[in-house]
Motif scaffolding. Structure first.
Motif, PDB file in Angstrom:
ATOM      1  N   LEU A 161      -5.176  -6.953  -8.230  1.00  0.00           N
ATOM      2  CA  LEU A 161      -4.998  -7.824  -7.937  1.00  0.00           C
ATOM      3  C   LEU A 161      -3.401  -8.281  -7.177  1.00  0.00           C
ATOM      4  O   LEU A 161      -3.240  -8.613  -6.183  1.00  0.00           O
ATOM      5  N   ALA A 162      -2.796  -7.558  -7.442  1.00  0.00           N
ATOM      6  CA  ALA A 162      -1.243  -7.850  -6.702  1.00  0.00           C
ATOM      7  C   ALA A 162      -1.500  -6.894  -5.616  1.00  0.00           C
ATOM      8  O   ALA A 162      -0.387  -8.232  -4.449  1.00  0.00           O
ATOM      9  N   LEU A 163      -1.432  -5.693  -5.328  1.00  0.00           N
ATOM     10  CA  LEU A 163      -2.154  -5.499  -4.280  1.00  0.00           C
ATOM     11  C   LEU A 163      -2.845  -5.974  -3.184  1.00  0.00           C
ATOM     12  O   LEU A 163      -2.445  -5.962  -1.766  1.00  0.00           O
ATOM     13  N   ILE A 164      -4.132  -6.215  -3.442  1.00  0.00           N
ATOM     14  CA  ILE A 164      -4.739  -7.553  -2.794  1.00  0.00           C
ATOM     15  C   ILE A 164      -4.328  -8.829  -2.562  1.00  0.00           C
ATOM     16  O   ILE A 164      -4.173  -9.340  -1.262  1.00  0.00           O
ATOM     17  N   ALA A 190       6.095  -2.557  -0.081  1.00  0.00           N
ATOM     18  CA  ALA A 190       5.333  -2.252   0.968  1.00  0.00           C
ATOM     19  C   ALA A 190       5.242  -2.794   2.253  1.00  0.00           C
ATOM     20  O   ALA A 190       4.579  -2.615   3.228  1.00  0.00           O
ATOM     21  N   TYR A 191       4.609  -4.074   1.964  1.00  0.00           N
ATOM     22  CA  TYR A 191       3.090  -4.963   2.554  1.00  0.00           C
ATOM     23  C   TYR A 191       4.018  -5.194   4.148  1.00  0.00           C
ATOM     24  O   TYR A 191       4.356  -5.754   5.427  1.00  0.00           O
ATOM     25  N   THR A 192       5.313  -5.310   3.996  1.00  0.00           N
ATOM     26  CA  THR A 192       6.447  -5.807   5.120  1.00  0.00           C
ATOM     27  C   THR A 192       6.748  -5.753   6.567  1.00  0.00           C
ATOM     28  O   THR A 192       6.922  -4.355   6.648  1.00  0.00           O
ATOM     29  N   PHE A 193       5.931  -6.590   7.012  1.00  0.00           N
ATOM     30  CA  PHE A 193       6.779  -5.887   8.202  1.00  0.00           C
ATOM     31  C   PHE A 193       6.637  -7.180   9.418  1.00  0.00           C
ATOM     32  O   PHE A 193       6.317  -7.791  10.757  1.00  0.00           O
ATOM     33  N   ALA A 194       7.092  -8.365   8.531  1.00  0.00           N
ATOM     34  CA  ALA A 194       7.040  -9.683   9.815  1.00  0.00           C
ATOM     35  C   ALA A 194       8.312  -9.444  10.660  1.00  0.00           C
ATOM     36  O   ALA A 194       8.026  -9.971  11.839  1.00  0.00           O
ATOM     37  N   GLU A 195       9.327  -9.123  10.589  1.00  0.00           N
ATOM     38  CA  GLU A 195       9.879  -8.771  11.360  1.00  0.00           C
ATOM     39  C   GLU A 195      10.563  -7.880  12.391  1.00  0.00           C
ATOM     40  O   GLU A 195      10.840  -8.386  13.303  1.00  0.00           O
ATOM     41  N   TYR A 208      -7.234  -5.511  11.199  1.00  0.00           N
ATOM     42  CA  TYR A 208      -7.360  -4.328  11.460  1.00  0.00           C
ATOM     43  C   TYR A 208      -6.034  -3.469  10.763  1.00  0.00           C
ATOM     44  O   TYR A 208      -6.546  -2.805   9.818  1.00  0.00           O
ATOM     45  N   GLY A 209      -5.429  -3.872  11.176  1.00  0.00           N
ATOM     46  CA  GLY A 209      -3.323  -3.075  10.689  1.00  0.00           C
ATOM     47  C   GLY A 209      -3.883  -3.518   8.987  1.00  0.00           C
ATOM     48  O   GLY A 209      -3.489  -2.029   7.740  1.00  0.00           O
ATOM     49  N   MET A 210      -3.854  -4.635   8.599  1.00  0.00           N
ATOM     50  CA  MET A 210      -3.531  -4.908   7.266  1.00  0.00           C
ATOM     51  C   MET A 210      -5.149  -4.009   6.892  1.00  0.00           C
ATOM     52  O   MET A 210      -4.980  -3.732   5.350  1.00  0.00           O
ATOM     53  N   ILE A 224      -6.920  -0.850   1.778  1.00  0.00           N
ATOM     54  CA  ILE A 224      -8.009   0.682   1.525  1.00  0.00           C
ATOM     55  C   ILE A 224      -6.914   1.817   1.105  1.00  0.00           C
ATOM     56  O   ILE A 224      -7.542   1.802  -0.028  1.00  0.00           O
ATOM     57  N   PHE A 225      -5.849   2.307   1.829  1.00  0.00           N
ATOM     58  CA  PHE A 225      -4.915   3.057   1.790  1.00  0.00           C
ATOM     59  C   PHE A 225      -4.367   3.009   0.438  1.00  0.00           C
ATOM     60  O   PHE A 225      -4.385   3.513  -0.596  1.00  0.00           O
ATOM     61  N   TYR A 226      -3.267   2.003   0.462  1.00  0.00           N
ATOM     62  CA  TYR A 226      -2.830   1.932  -0.513  1.00  0.00           C
ATOM     63  C   TYR A 226      -3.484   1.609  -2.312  1.00  0.00           C
ATOM     64  O   TYR A 226      -2.385   1.326  -3.316  1.00  0.00           O
ATOM     65  N   LEU A 227      -4.769   1.170  -1.916  1.00  0.00           N
ATOM     66  CA  LEU A 227      -4.871   1.125  -3.568  1.00  0.00           C
ATOM     67  C   LEU A 227      -5.990   2.380  -3.746  1.00  0.00           C
ATOM     68  O   LEU A 227      -5.273   2.428  -5.044  1.00  0.00           O
ATOM     69  N   ALA A 228      -5.872   3.331  -2.741  1.00  0.00           N
ATOM     70  CA  ALA A 228      -6.119   4.076  -2.943  1.00  0.00           C
ATOM     71  C   ALA A 228      -5.213   5.208  -3.383  1.00  0.00           C
ATOM     72  O   ALA A 228      -5.173   5.976  -5.113  1.00  0.00           O
ATOM     73  N   MET A 229      -4.440   4.633  -3.163  1.00  0.00           N
ATOM     74  CA  MET A 229      -2.659   5.819  -3.284  1.00  0.00           C
ATOM     75  C   MET A 229      -2.658   5.264  -4.909  1.00  0.00           C
ATOM     76  O   MET A 229      -1.474   6.167  -6.073  1.00  0.00           O
ATOM     77  N   GLY A 230      -2.319   4.287  -4.804  1.00  0.00           N
ATOM     78  CA  GLY A 230      -1.692   3.218  -6.394  1.00  0.00           C
ATOM     79  C   GLY A 230      -2.482   4.295  -7.274  1.00  0.00           C
ATOM     80  O   GLY A 230      -2.247   4.416  -8.762  1.00  0.00           O
TER      81      GLY A 230
END
Length: 486
Positions: free
Chosen positions: A87-90, A262-267, A292-294, A299-305
């Motif tokens: 839930l946190a990742l999503i 891990a998700y931050t890229f707003a800067e 597309y990027g997020m 998907i990758f973050y869920l698999a990795m975690g």
């Protein structure tokens, strides 16, 4: 790549250039324009040719998001458990995507399609919000950039230590001061890289960083899946067991901070958008690229975690690659750590260049006539006859001081998960949530008390409370690790 759109900020900060741009905007010196002493608006503002597409923007997003934060995701899932971890990742992914679409509309002002360009995050804030908020945005942005340098130094030191242990076995593992030593070594390399001329134009360094980040991420995922299959761990729905309620709370808060980081890229979102071609409208292209990027990142973050937690259960380490010290084949683990170091060599400079630029521009504006600041020295490289290195003493001294301070601070707080959690807490709410929402309200003139205003403010308050809680949790862990009174 990332060097290109981040480095353009440096050019805009030149005092002489700002003065010339003001002349152009005012169109007051007609004789100067006719005589060619002042550039025409088109010549001055078109600093680069914008040819980016949805796919190049998506690639930039993946390059910016994929980094050392991915290595902490298995530990984060281990603290939260299968359900809360997912839930946190999503959840963070959805919030980041939604606020990124709001931020994409602020690239032009006042209209998101036909308005004037705002090529940097700070300029977008200036177009919609008050000068006080512009100053706050600048402080938060540069503090986060500097904090990222601290996090990268810690990550690089961990990998360099692992490489030493892999190559020399027990020769380096037994030394208690190896972390400080390798941090200093990494800082020295960064000091040299920071002095290279036109570093922002060396695209190969950015390309190498992107390739290396994908390489070690997929190696870590593959090793985790292999170990999960061999060991057959299942883990716990509520996360790591055998912890006191206090430890469970602080670890869970750190985990949320790691995921936010891990998700931050707003800067760099506005800078990425500034590379896009104007047709179709940049905001529409950027929204597709963000989706597309997020989507791919989530998907990758869920698999990795999940793979990392499934492989190690309660023993999941803060940096997943550090768990494979005795794994076979050891050379694959060694390659992954080498990829991390190579990636961070370039990524460090990507985040350091804007800091260098703003400090150097202010020094040049404060002392414009001092030779120490403006006098350039040129050294010819003996082996390469057509290659020369140009530098100023102020550049040499100022950049060395910044890197030295960063390295010394890192040596005092070498705590991977706590630092990443703190960085995520500091940057997530203001840069990813608060300013995009505030600019969207100002742009669309959303009235106070309307359903959408209430929804946006509720989202902002929820993220603020989460960020404050994560900040407290990370600070408590750092204080505990330093054995300071809490």
């Amino acid at each position: 790549m990332l060097f290109g759109f981040l480095a353009r900020r440096r050019n805009r900060l030149s005092p002489a250039r700002d003065q010339k741009q003001k002349k152009i905007d005012d169109m007051a010196d007609i004789e100067g324009i006719e005589a060619g002493e002042v550039l025409l608006p088109k010549q001055e503002t078109e600093e680069h040719e914008r040819k980016g597409t949805v796919w190049t923007a998506a690639a930039h997003i993946l390059t910016a998001v994929f980094g050392s934060g991915v290595l902490a995701l298995p530990w984060s899932v281990a603290q939260l458990g299968w359900i809360a971890g997912a839930l946190a990742l999503i959840g963070f992914s959805c919030i980041t995507y939604y606020t990124s679409t709001l931020l994409a509309d602020t690239y032009r002002a006042p209209d998101p399609v036909t308005g004037s360009r705002n090529p940097t995050y700070t300029e977008a804030v200036r177009a919609y919000l008050s000068p006080r908020k512009v100053n706050i945005c600048g402080v938060v942005q540069y503090v986060n950039l500097w904090g990222t340098l601290v996090g990268y130094t810690i990550t690089a030191a961990i990998s360099m230590k692992a490489i030493n242990h892999w190559l020399y076995q027990d020769g380096y593992e037994s030394k208690g001061d190896v972390s400080s030593t390798v941090m200093l070594q990494f800082g020295i390399v960064q000091l040299i890289l920071s002095q290279l001329p036109s570093l922002e134009k060396i695209t190969w360094l950015s390309v190498m960083s992107a390739i290396m980040s994908f390489a070690y991420s997929f190696i870590g995922l593959g090793l985790s899946v292999a170990k999960w299959i061999v060991n057959g761990h299942i883990g716990f729905l509520v996360g790591k067991s055998a912890l006191s309620p206090g430890e469970k709370t602080w670890n869970s808060l750190q985990a949320l901070g790691n995921i936010a980081f891990a998700y931050t890229f707003a800067e760099v979102l506005i800078e990425i958008q500034d590379t896009l071609r104007p047709s179709p409208p940049e905001n529409m292209t950027m929204k597709k690229a963000t989706f597309y990027g997020m989507g791919g990142t989530t998907i990758f973050y869920l698999a990795m975690g999940f793979a990392g937690y499934g492989a190690f259960g309660n023993n999941t380490p803060g940096n997943i690659l550090s768990a494979f010290g005795c794994f076979r084949p050891s050379w694959l683990v060694g390659i992954a750590n080498i990829c991390i170091v190579l990636h961070l060599l370039g990524a460090y400079q990507i985040y350091a260049q804007p800091i260098f630029a703003v400090i150097e521009s202010r020094v040049a504006a404060r002392w414009p006539e001092v030779n120490f600041v403006n006098w350039m020295y040129t050294i010819n490289v003996p082996v390469f006859k057509q290659v020369s290195i140009s530098f100023s003493l102020s550049k040499l001294v100022l950049r060395s001081i910044i890197i030295l301070i960063t390295t010394l601070v890192t040596m005092m707080v070498p705590f991977f998960n706590a630092v990443l959690g703190l960085l995520g807490a500091i940057s997530f709410w203001p840069m990813t949530v608060y300013f995009p929402i505030s600019m969207h309200i100002a742009q669309k003139k959303i009235s106070r008390g309307t359903p959408k205003w209430l929804f946006l403010q509720s989202l902002s308050i929820f993220c603020l409370v989460t960020s404050l809680a994560v900040t407290v949790g990370s600070a408590v862990d750092i204080a505990s690790s330093l054995k300071l009174p809490e």
